[in-house]
Design a protein around this motif. Structure first.
Motif, PDB file in Angstrom:
ATOM      1  N   UNK A 127     -27.657  57.218   7.513  1.00  0.00           N
ATOM      2  CA  UNK A 127     -26.450  56.384   7.429  1.00  0.00           C
ATOM      3  C   UNK A 127     -25.805  56.246   8.802  1.00  0.00           C
ATOM      4  N   UNK A 128     -25.764  57.335   9.564  1.00  0.00           N
ATOM      5  CA  UNK A 128     -25.162  57.266  10.898  1.00  0.00           C
ATOM      6  C   UNK A 128     -25.997  56.385  11.832  1.00  0.00           C
ATOM      7  N   UNK A 129     -27.316  56.528  11.764  1.00  0.00           N
ATOM      8  CA  UNK A 129     -28.177  55.717  12.629  1.00  0.00           C
ATOM      9  C   UNK A 129     -28.145  54.241  12.217  1.00  0.00           C
ATOM     10  N   UNK A 130     -28.279  53.976  10.921  1.00  0.00           N
ATOM     11  CA  UNK A 130     -28.242  52.583  10.458  1.00  0.00           C
ATOM     12  C   UNK A 130     -26.873  51.970  10.662  1.00  0.00           C
ATOM     13  N   UNK A 131     -25.847  52.765  10.466  1.00  0.00           N
ATOM     14  CA  UNK A 131     -24.492  52.269  10.697  1.00  0.00           C
ATOM     15  C   UNK A 131     -24.295  51.853  12.135  1.00  0.00           C
ATOM     16  N   UNK A 132     -24.863  52.619  13.047  1.00  0.00           N
ATOM     17  CA  UNK A 132     -24.780  52.280  14.473  1.00  0.00           C
ATOM     18  C   UNK A 132     -25.531  50.978  14.745  1.00  0.00           C
ATOM     19  N   UNK A 133     -26.693  50.857  14.186  1.00  0.00           N
ATOM     20  CA  UNK A 133     -27.522  49.683  14.413  1.00  0.00           C
ATOM     21  C   UNK A 133     -26.926  48.430  13.781  1.00  0.00           C
TER      22      UNK A 133
END
Length: 195
Positions: A162-168
């Motif tokens: 979620x943190x990585x996809x949220x950043x992207x």
């Protein structure tokens, strides 16, 4: 005593400045001279507190670890007394983080990618992950998961994803999806017999 207070205040000022810079530009994108200039301390003062950039990054990550774990625990406890509720509720910390300042990714994942393996910064990042996973496994045990470690592994992947996809994607919806998946994981793992 006054010297210790001044030292602590100066150290906090340096860490606050570094945290803001690392948050915006990444670990490699920030130089020591930039931290010195923006914090307003002398080079000798910074080096009196942090001998190397690796020491500064590791201190920043340890402080972030304490803060982030507190945010996760607070969100979990606010969700209710039942461990299963708390597991799902901890994802509200991700929503709150997004609402505060958008998604800038996970500082621990960034450190794991940017810092050299074996460095203090890399070790601080892996220490956070181990600490988080132990806490998640404890919640899983309390929730009656057949394999609390496997549940913790799934939850860790949901948090990191979620943190990585949220950043992207800069989309709050990824946290909603992760939270829904966490709810499903808890049900699935609670239904499985202990190994």
């Amino acid at each position: 005593m006054a010297t210790r207070v001044r030292k602590t205040n100066t150290e906090q000022k340096i860490l606050d400045t570094a945290a803001g810079l690392f948050h915006r530009h990444g670990l490699r994108g920030v130089g020591i001279d930039q931290v010195i200039a923006e914090s307003g301390v002398a080079k000798s003062t910074l080096y009196a507190h942090f001998r190397t950039k690796d020491d500064l990054i590791a201190a920043y990550l340890r402080r972030t670890d304490d803060s982030w774990m507190e945010q996760l625990r607070t969100a979990a406890e606010a969700a209710g007394p039942a461990p299963a509720q708390q597991i799902v509720g901890l994802f509200d910390a991700l929503v709150a983080s997004f609402d505060r300042h958008g998604f800038f990714g996970c500082p621990f994942i960034s450190a794991a990618v940017e810092a050299e393996p074996g460095s203090k910064a890399h070790e601080a990042a892996t220490t956070h992950t181990r600490r988080r996973q132990e806490w998640l496994a404890g919640l899983g045990r309390a929730a009656g998961a057949g394999d609390p470690t496997a549940l913790a592994d799934h939850l860790g992947l949901l948090i990191d994803g979620a943190l990585a996809s949220g950043r992207l994607l800069q989309d709050r919806g990824v946290v909603d999806a992760a939270k829904a998946s966490a709810r499903d994981c808890v049900r699935t793992h609670a239904a499985q017999p202990a190994a």
